[in-house]
Design a protein around this motif. Sequence first.
Motif, PDB file in Angstrom:
ATOM      1  N   GLU A   1     -20.141  -0.031  -6.788  1.00 16.43           N
ATOM      2  CA  GLU A   1     -18.757  -0.100  -6.321  1.00 16.43           C
ATOM      3  C   GLU A   1     -18.335  -1.562  -6.306  1.00 16.43           C
ATOM      4  O   GLU A   1     -19.013  -2.424  -5.779  1.00 16.43           O
ATOM      5  CB  GLU A   1     -18.640   0.497  -4.931  1.00 16.43           C
ATOM      6  CG  GLU A   1     -17.270   0.409  -4.322  1.00 16.43           C
ATOM      7  CD  GLU A   1     -16.244   1.241  -5.041  1.00 16.43           C
ATOM      8  OE1 GLU A   1     -15.047   0.990  -4.843  1.00 16.43           O
ATOM      9  OE2 GLU A   1     -16.631   2.145  -5.803  1.00 16.43           O
TER      10      GLU A   1
ATOM     11  N   SER B   1       0.814  -1.211   0.000  1.00 17.76           N
ATOM     12  CA  SER B   1       0.000   0.000   0.000  1.00 17.76           C
ATOM     13  C   SER B   1       0.850   1.266   0.000  1.00 17.76           C
ATOM     14  O   SER B   1       0.706   2.126  -0.865  1.00 17.76           O
ATOM     15  CB  SER B   1      -0.954   0.009   1.196  1.00 17.76           C
ATOM     16  OG  SER B   1      -1.794   1.151   1.174  1.00 17.76           O
TER      17      SER B   1
ATOM     18  N   ARG C   1      -7.896   0.691  -6.678  1.00 16.73           N
ATOM     19  CA  ARG C   1      -8.212   2.049  -6.257  1.00 16.73           C
ATOM     20  C   ARG C   1      -7.446   3.041  -7.114  1.00 16.73           C
ATOM     21  O   ARG C   1      -6.273   2.886  -7.381  1.00 16.73           O
ATOM     22  CB  ARG C   1      -7.819   2.222  -4.778  1.00 16.73           C
ATOM     23  CG  ARG C   1      -8.206   3.532  -4.178  1.00 16.73           C
ATOM     24  CD  ARG C   1      -8.129   3.420  -2.666  1.00 16.73           C
ATOM     25  NE  ARG C   1      -6.845   2.940  -2.224  1.00 16.73           N
ATOM     26  CZ  ARG C   1      -5.811   3.745  -1.951  1.00 16.73           C
ATOM     27  NH1 ARG C   1      -5.925   5.050  -2.098  1.00 16.73           N
ATOM     28  NH2 ARG C   1      -4.666   3.254  -1.542  1.00 16.73           N
TER      29      ARG C   1
ATOM     30  N   ALA D   1     -17.521  -4.020   0.515  1.00 22.96           N
ATOM     31  CA  ALA D   1     -17.358  -2.910  -0.408  1.00 22.96           C
ATOM     32  C   ALA D   1     -18.400  -1.842  -0.137  1.00 22.96           C
ATOM     33  O   ALA D   1     -19.539  -2.130   0.240  1.00 22.96           O
ATOM     34  CB  ALA D   1     -17.482  -3.397  -1.853  1.00 22.96           C
ATOM     35  N   ALA D   2     -18.005  -0.591  -0.324  1.00 27.86           N
ATOM     36  CA  ALA D   2     -18.950   0.517  -0.229  1.00 27.86           C
ATOM     37  C   ALA D   2     -19.906   0.411  -1.399  1.00 27.86           C
ATOM     38  O   ALA D   2     -19.494   0.147  -2.522  1.00 27.86           O
ATOM     39  CB  ALA D   2     -18.210   1.849  -0.259  1.00 27.86           C
TER      40      ALA D   2
ATOM     41  N   ARG E   1      -7.859  -2.458   0.708  1.00 29.10           N
ATOM     42  CA  ARG E   1      -8.180  -2.659  -0.709  1.00 29.10           C
ATOM     43  C   ARG E   1      -6.907  -2.940  -1.501  1.00 29.10           C
ATOM     44  O   ARG E   1      -6.866  -3.831  -2.349  1.00 29.10           O
ATOM     45  CB  ARG E   1      -8.892  -1.418  -1.245  1.00 29.10           C
ATOM     46  CG  ARG E   1      -9.365  -1.565  -2.695  1.00 29.10           C
ATOM     47  CD  ARG E   1     -10.068  -0.291  -3.156  1.00 29.10           C
ATOM     48  NE  ARG E   1     -10.495  -0.403  -4.537  1.00 29.10           N
ATOM     49  CZ  ARG E   1     -11.748  -0.310  -4.949  1.00 29.10           C
ATOM     50  NH1 ARG E   1     -12.715  -0.129  -4.057  1.00 29.10           N
ATOM     51  NH2 ARG E   1     -12.054  -0.405  -6.231  1.00 29.10           N
TER      52      ARG E   1
ATOM     53  N   SER F   1     -19.726  -7.613  -1.713  1.00 28.65           N
ATOM     54  CA  SER F   1     -20.113  -6.419  -2.463  1.00 28.65           C
ATOM     55  C   SER F   1     -21.632  -6.295  -2.439  1.00 28.65           C
ATOM     56  O   SER F   1     -22.199  -5.650  -1.563  1.00 28.65           O
ATOM     57  CB  SER F   1     -19.571  -6.485  -3.894  1.00 28.65           C
ATOM     58  OG  SER F   1     -19.871  -5.290  -4.587  1.00 28.65           O
TER      59      SER F   1
ATOM     60  N   VAL G   1     -14.025  -2.318   6.221  1.00 26.31           N
ATOM     61  CA  VAL G   1     -14.503  -1.607   5.035  1.00 26.31           C
ATOM     62  C   VAL G   1     -13.471  -1.790   3.922  1.00 26.31           C
ATOM     63  O   VAL G   1     -12.265  -1.694   4.152  1.00 26.31           O
ATOM     64  CB  VAL G   1     -14.700  -0.108   5.329  1.00 26.31           C
ATOM     65  CG1 VAL G   1     -15.178   0.628   4.078  1.00 26.31           C
ATOM     66  CG2 VAL G   1     -15.695   0.078   6.476  1.00 26.31           C
ATOM     67  N   TYR G   2     -13.948  -2.072   2.735  1.00 24.41           N
ATOM     68  CA  TYR G   2     -13.068  -2.309   1.582  1.00 24.41           C
ATOM     69  C   TYR G   2     -12.603  -0.959   1.021  1.00 24.41           C
ATOM     70  O   TYR G   2     -13.231  -0.359   0.153  1.00 24.41           O
ATOM     71  CB  TYR G   2     -13.822  -3.103   0.522  1.00 24.41           C
ATOM     72  CG  TYR G   2     -12.995  -3.505  -0.671  1.00 24.41           C
ATOM     73  CD1 TYR G   2     -11.983  -4.452  -0.559  1.00 24.41           C
ATOM     74  CD2 TYR G   2     -13.249  -2.954  -1.925  1.00 24.41           C
ATOM     75  CE1 TYR G   2     -11.237  -4.831  -1.665  1.00 24.41           C
ATOM     76  CE2 TYR G   2     -12.504  -3.329  -3.031  1.00 24.41           C
ATOM     77  CZ  TYR G   2     -11.510  -4.264  -2.888  1.00 24.41           C
ATOM     78  OH  TYR G   2     -10.774  -4.642  -3.988  1.00 24.41           O
ATOM     79  N   GLU G   3     -11.490  -0.496   1.559  1.00 24.24           N
ATOM     80  CA  GLU G   3     -10.966   0.808   1.161  1.00 24.24           C
ATOM     81  C   GLU G   3      -9.489   0.888   1.536  1.00 24.24           C
ATOM     82  O   GLU G   3      -8.967   0.059   2.287  1.00 24.24           O
ATOM     83  CB  GLU G   3     -11.730   1.931   1.869  1.00 24.24           C
ATOM     84  CG  GLU G   3     -11.538   1.905   3.380  1.00 24.24           C
ATOM     85  CD  GLU G   3     -12.245   3.042   4.117  1.00 24.24           C
ATOM     86  OE1 GLU G   3     -13.080   3.717   3.499  1.00 24.24           O
ATOM     87  OE2 GLU G   3     -11.951   3.233   5.319  1.00 24.24           O
ATOM     88  N   GLY G   4      -8.804   1.903   1.014  1.00 19.09           N
ATOM     89  CA  GLY G   4      -7.443   2.240   1.417  1.00 19.09           C
ATOM     90  C   GLY G   4      -6.471   1.081   1.404  1.00 19.09           C
ATOM     91  O   GLY G   4      -6.439   0.275   0.461  1.00 19.09           O
TER      92      GLY G   4
END
Length: 252
Positions: free
Chosen positions: A245, A16, A251, A236-237, A89, A208, A83-86
């Motif tokens: 999404e 990341s 990303r 996923a959001a 992800r 998702s 949360v599926y982020e940053g």
Amino acid sequence: MWGRLLDLLYPPACVSCGRPGAQVCVQCVGRFRPLRPPLCSRCGGPLGPRPSPTTRVPPDSVRLCQACRVRPPAFDRAWSLFVYEGPLRDAIWAFKYGGHRVLGRMLGQLMAESVPTQATAGLTAVVPVPLHPSRLVTRGFNQAALLARPIATRLQLPLLAHAVRRVRHEHSQATLDVRARRSAVRGAFGRGGEAMSGNVLLVDDVFSTGATVNACAAVLRASGAARVVVLTLARAALVGKSERESPERPRA
């Protein structure tokens, strides 16, 4: 042994942030964001706005999201850990599509240590969401199976990797809305070669729209499972009404 030797010659860097020392550094792991309540008591997703006082809603449905009230899923309960982020992800993307297979052990261990106590009650087996054989050949591994192995070990349960089989290989669902995703996975799974009974923990990487785990849960129930609980590493959001999404894209 070879992995450790390669780490000495070519120290790994965080997938990341690029910081040397680990595939995912401690700082980035600390940025994994857990899902926070209020959450739907069925699918584990955000509840969204509460029904207005004038809306007639059965008392037992107050903690259900709109989707689960209208169309109850085949599984009994679903939990997503983060949360599926940053950074998460980035880690999942590197794991699934970047050849960083070693991340499967690290992420699977994180899942094993974070399984909610309510999810483990009465379980008899752990089942990973399967890949189609052609996708398995291309990727070289089933990411859900790698994540599920540490969970089964920690819970001291059998890992039934062939309880469900993928009989149709559908194309990427990245641009599909919820209805199209349900259509895409309809008939995509079938019964495997392992007998089913009791309470099953179904494991996947990302939740998702829930179409994939729902289709797998339906097969497990038809095969004899009394109860199906879903556990995913991330959720996923969901963007807008179409919920488009997708975990299938890196990303930006």
